[in-house]
Design an enzyme around this catalytic site. Structure first.
Site, PDB file in Angstrom:
ATOM      1  N   ARG A  37      16.425  -1.345   1.997  1.00 40.77           N
ATOM      2  CA  ARG A  37      15.250  -1.042   3.050  1.00 40.77           C
ATOM      3  C   ARG A  37      14.175  -2.635   3.284  1.00 40.77           C
ATOM      4  O   ARG A  37      14.399  -1.930   4.738  1.00 40.77           O
ATOM      5  CB  ARG A  37      14.162  -0.318   1.775  1.00 40.77           C
ATOM      6  CG  ARG A  37      13.697   0.874   2.967  1.00 40.77           C
ATOM      7  CD  ARG A  37      12.821   1.866   2.163  1.00 40.77           C
ATOM      8  NE  ARG A  37      12.347   2.498   3.260  1.00 40.77           N
ATOM      9  CZ  ARG A  37      10.898   2.464   3.864  1.00 40.77           C
ATOM     10  NH1 ARG A  37       9.788   1.804   2.750  1.00 40.77           N
ATOM     11  NH2 ARG A  37      10.174   3.825   4.531  1.00 40.77           N
ATOM     12  N   ILE A  63       9.632   4.360  10.460  1.00 35.71           N
ATOM     13  CA  ILE A  63      11.032   4.691   8.820  1.00 35.71           C
ATOM     14  C   ILE A  63      10.104   5.534   8.070  1.00 35.71           C
ATOM     15  O   ILE A  63       8.999   5.214   7.952  1.00 35.71           O
ATOM     16  CB  ILE A  63      11.208   3.200   9.327  1.00 35.71           C
ATOM     17  CG1 ILE A  63      12.485   3.198   7.128  1.00 35.71           C
ATOM     18  CG2 ILE A  63      10.032   2.228   7.781  1.00 35.71           C
ATOM     19  CD1 ILE A  63      12.841   2.045   7.448  1.00 35.71           C
ATOM     20  N   SER A  64      10.932   6.681   8.160  1.00 42.28           N
ATOM     21  CA  SER A  64      10.089   8.064   6.948  1.00 42.28           C
ATOM     22  C   SER A  64      10.347   7.342   5.875  1.00 42.28           C
ATOM     23  O   SER A  64      10.693   6.197   4.973  1.00 42.28           O
ATOM     24  CB  SER A  64      11.608   8.721   6.725  1.00 42.28           C
ATOM     25  OG  SER A  64      11.413   9.858   8.253  1.00 42.28           O
ATOM     26  N   GLN A  65       9.142   7.591   5.322  1.00 40.01           N
ATOM     27  CA  GLN A  65       8.941   7.475   4.148  1.00 40.01           C
ATOM     28  C   GLN A  65      10.192   7.638   2.928  1.00 40.01           C
ATOM     29  O   GLN A  65      11.014   8.478   3.481  1.00 40.01           O
ATOM     30  CB  GLN A  65       7.406   8.646   3.184  1.00 40.01           C
ATOM     31  CG  GLN A  65       7.477   8.716   1.838  1.00 40.01           C
ATOM     32  CD  GLN A  65       6.587   9.685   2.112  1.00 40.01           C
ATOM     33  OE1 GLN A  65       5.819  10.167   2.692  1.00 40.01           O
ATOM     34  NE2 GLN A  65       5.823  10.048   0.586  1.00 40.01           N
ATOM     35  N   PRO A  66       9.997   7.013   1.605  1.00 42.39           N
ATOM     36  CA  PRO A  66      11.457   6.938   1.212  1.00 42.39           C
ATOM     37  C   PRO A  66      11.731   8.749   0.274  1.00 42.39           C
ATOM     38  O   PRO A  66      12.849   8.788  -0.017  1.00 42.39           O
ATOM     39  CB  PRO A  66      11.121   5.839   0.402  1.00 42.39           C
ATOM     40  CG  PRO A  66      10.368   5.075   1.012  1.00 42.39           C
ATOM     41  CD  PRO A  66       9.431   5.418   1.847  1.00 42.39           C
TER      42      PRO A  66
END
Length: 213
Positions: A37, A63-66
């Site tokens: 990531r 970038i979205s939260q995992p």
């Protein structure tokens, strides 16, 4: 394109955290453990890559939260060979997760700068979506429909009708709906005219923009 032991170790800890937060699909966890990531973020922000939070990228996007990536992906129930439409390519991280799961990925990005950057970057990493498009996500990709699964990675004020029409019977659409916050929504197409709807709590996404031109 370095992926050091230290980075791999941090990634493993992140995956364990996501598991503790309730993600049960081992295939999703394995895919996220495989993807570096930190490469999807500016190198100066590398320390943020393995924290469970969203982070700004180019063109006012994130970038979205995992955990959110894992949550949406788990709801999709991706099987190898599934045709998956992703609305909002962004950094390409979600597309990489879908590719890692064996999906045939068709993805749309509305920001041209981001589209060009991500297209080159995914190829460098060895992830090859079937089709990457610069365009309006509200319209989907009718030329490649119907899709087994559709995932929307931005907050939509309503569910776009073209996306519903491009879903196969038996298919699943995962979309955050509303202004702020959004409600994570799953629609299953049970017949040519019927959809079953379930909701899964509040999330926060950047807005899904329309009318590119």
């Amino acid at each position: 394109m370095e992926d050091s032991y230290r980075q791999q170790g941090k990634r493993k800890l992140l995956v364990e955290l996501i598991r503790e937060k309730g993600i049960k699909d081992e295939k999703v966890l394995k895919a996220m453990n495989a993807i570096p990531r930190h490469l999807f973020m500016d190198s100066s922000f590398e320390d943020h890559a393995y924290q469970d939070k969203a982070f700004p990228i180019a063109a006012g996007q994130t970038i979205s939260q995992p955990f959110t990536v894992a949550y949406q992906t788990e709801l999709l129930q991706v099987k190898p060979g599934d045709l998956v439409l992703e609305v909002g390519t962004g950094s390409g991280y979600q597309a990489a997760v879908l590719c890692e799961l064996g999906a045939k990925v068709y993805t749309i990005e509305r920001q041209q700068k981001l589209y060009k950057k991500t297209k080159n970057f995914l190829q460098q990493l060895g992830y090859r979506p079937k089709f990457m498009s610069f365009g309006d996500g509200y319209k989907g990709l009718p030329d490649y429909a119907p899709f087994d699964k559709i995932i929307v990675t931005a907050g939509a004020p309503f569910i776009p009708k073209p996306l519903l029409s491009q879903l196969k019977v038996g298919g699943r659409l995962v979309i955050p709906v509303g202004e702020d916050p959004q409600i994570m929504t799953l629609l299953k197409r049970t017949s040519p005219t019927k959809f079953q709807k379930e909701t899964f709590g509040e999330f926060r996404f950047v807005p899904l923009l329309e009318d590119k031109n």
